[in-house]
Design an enzyme around this catalytic site. Structure first.
Site, PDB file in Angstrom:
ATOM      1  N   SER A 143       0.824  -1.194   0.000  1.00  0.00           N
ATOM      2  CA  SER A 143       0.000   0.000   0.000  1.00  0.00           C
ATOM      3  C   SER A 143       0.867   1.256   0.000  1.00  0.00           C
ATOM      4  O   SER A 143       1.651   1.460  -0.927  1.00  0.00           O
ATOM      5  CB  SER A 143      -0.963  -0.049   1.196  1.00  0.00           C
ATOM      6  OG  SER A 143      -1.977   0.918   1.068  1.00  0.00           O
ATOM      7  N   ASP A 297     -10.058  -3.595  -5.090  1.00  0.00           N
ATOM      8  CA  ASP A 297      -9.153  -2.640  -4.460  1.00  0.00           C
ATOM      9  C   ASP A 297      -9.133  -1.354  -5.278  1.00  0.00           C
ATOM     10  O   ASP A 297      -8.938  -1.404  -6.506  1.00  0.00           O
ATOM     11  CB  ASP A 297      -7.747  -3.259  -4.389  1.00  0.00           C
ATOM     12  CG  ASP A 297      -6.717  -2.369  -3.716  1.00  0.00           C
ATOM     13  OD1 ASP A 297      -7.075  -1.300  -3.202  1.00  0.00           O
ATOM     14  OD2 ASP A 297      -5.533  -2.758  -3.714  1.00  0.00           O
ATOM     15  N   HIS A 327      -7.944  -5.079  -0.720  1.00  0.00           N
ATOM     16  CA  HIS A 327      -6.819  -4.335  -0.183  1.00  0.00           C
ATOM     17  C   HIS A 327      -6.518  -4.766   1.261  1.00  0.00           C
ATOM     18  O   HIS A 327      -7.426  -4.915   2.080  1.00  0.00           O
ATOM     19  CB  HIS A 327      -7.105  -2.833  -0.212  1.00  0.00           C
ATOM     20  CG  HIS A 327      -5.903  -1.998   0.050  1.00  0.00           C
ATOM     21  ND1 HIS A 327      -4.999  -1.653  -0.930  1.00  0.00           N
ATOM     22  CD2 HIS A 327      -5.409  -1.468   1.193  1.00  0.00           C
ATOM     23  CE1 HIS A 327      -4.033  -0.933  -0.411  1.00  0.00           C
ATOM     24  NE2 HIS A 327      -4.251  -0.806   0.885  1.00  0.00           N
TER      25      HIS A 327
END
Length: 357
Positions: A143, A297, A327
């Site tokens: 991320s 995501d 995610h």
């Protein structure tokens, strides 16, 4: 979080940070790995050293945790578990970096922290101290950490002080651009957990500033000035996304914003914040990459576009797309939130690293 923020009781991100605190575990060594909290270049890191005989120089990984540049900690149970497995199974030194977070620290502080740790670790004397092979060092992150890993890999290529180059980069559902927050993945997954569009917009805006005008402009995707139009080619999803992803979505003209926001927040257009804004010349020479993306995501298309751009620049890329994943999935590795999916994604990364690091 929103109510407390509006009432002025506590910042929005401070409420979220409670989840980080609950997850923290001490630096505890086990039969496989010696774990210590220390500092590299005045930045806190959690260091993992495998206990078994090295049989030669070891691999090494610098890992940058996720959390939207506002949350997360190397000491969270999920990241600690992941680092232990990487260190033990790859017989690798792992440096998990606790960079400063927003608020109160804004871009480029997070980048500068992870970059200074990386430069420190890549010194010959430090690599030698930990028995690391200078030809087998990688950066990795998930991320926001994937964003930082990509930015570090790019910057290292242009740094004349760095003699040791990276062998690989592992980018796990990375956030790679803040220009267009209406990509197909942002539309398709706007209200899905763990990262709805509204939260990703908040993360991006907090990375740069507490300015509510910036947050509002980003929410309506009107935060980029027309003067930056030449950068649009790097994030033009009608060019860089696969046909099956583009299907069902109609590209439109960018909705340009005013010049003032970009002047006040220059990080918006900085490749260190948005690695997808790097030109092809900057991408050439990057180390081989594993890019992991998840179907459900908002950041899916950031990763997909970077895969296309890296390949166009001649960089070897392995792309793993998890059609059943969301995610944050790779951190669901233990406890009540343990998922087979998390182990599968981590095993994918470990398998690639066994062959490429």
């Amino acid at each position: 979080s929103e109510a407390a923020d509006v009432l002025g009781l506590v910042h929005y991100m401070e409420v979220f940070r409670l989840f980080t605190v609950v997850e923290l575990v001490p630096a505890t060594s086990d039969e496989n790995v010696t774990v210590t909290d220390t500092e590299f270049s005045s930045v806190p890191v959690r260091l993992y050293l495998p206990r078994r005989a090295p049989g030669g120089l070891r691999r090494a990984m610098l890992y940058f945790h996720g959390g939207g540049w506002c949350l997360g900690d190397a000491g969270m149970h999920s990241y600690d578990h992941m680092a232990r497995r990487i260190s033990n199974e790859l017989n690798a030194v792992v440096v998990s970096v606790n960079y400063r977070l927003a608020p109160p620290h804004r871009f480029p502080v997070q980048f500068e922290d992870v970059y200074s740790v990386t430069k420190f670790f890549l010194q010959s004397k430090v690599l030698s101290q930990y028995g690391v092979d200078p030809a087998r060092v990688c950066v990795a992150g998930d991320s926001a950490g994937g964003n930082l890993a990509a930015a570090v890999a790019q910057q290292l290529l242009e740094d004349p002080e760095v003699q040791t180059q990276l062998r690989a980069q592992v980018l796990i559902y990375p956030a790679l651009q803040a220009l267009d927050l209406e990509l197909p993945s942002y539309r398709d997954n706007a209200h899905k957990p763990i990262l709805p569009r509204s939260l990703m917009v908040r993360f991006w805006s907090e990375y740069f500033s507490s300015d509510p005008a910036l947050r509002e402009a980003m929410a309506s995707n009107r935060h980029v000035p027309a003067a930056a139009s030449e950068l649009w080619q790097f994030v033009n999803w009608s060019l860089w996304l696969p046909e099956d992803v583009r299907r069902g979505h109609r590209p439109g003209s960018p909705a340009w914003g005013g010049e003032e926001l970009a002047r006040r927040h220059p990080g918006l257009l900085d490749p260190r914040a948005s690695p997808l804004l790097a030109g092809e010349a900057r991408l050439r020479g990057l180390p081989p990459a594993l890019v992991l993306t998840c179907e459900h995501d908002v950041l899916r298309d950031d990763g997909l576009m970077y895969v296309g751009r890296l390949r166009a620049a001649g960089v070897p890329v392995t792309h793993h797309h998890a059609k059943d994943a969301f995610h944050g999935a790779i951190t669901f590795l233990s406890g009540p939130l343990e998922l087979a999916l998390g182990h599968r994604l981590l095993n994918t990364c470990l398998g690639w690293l066994q062959e490429n690091l």
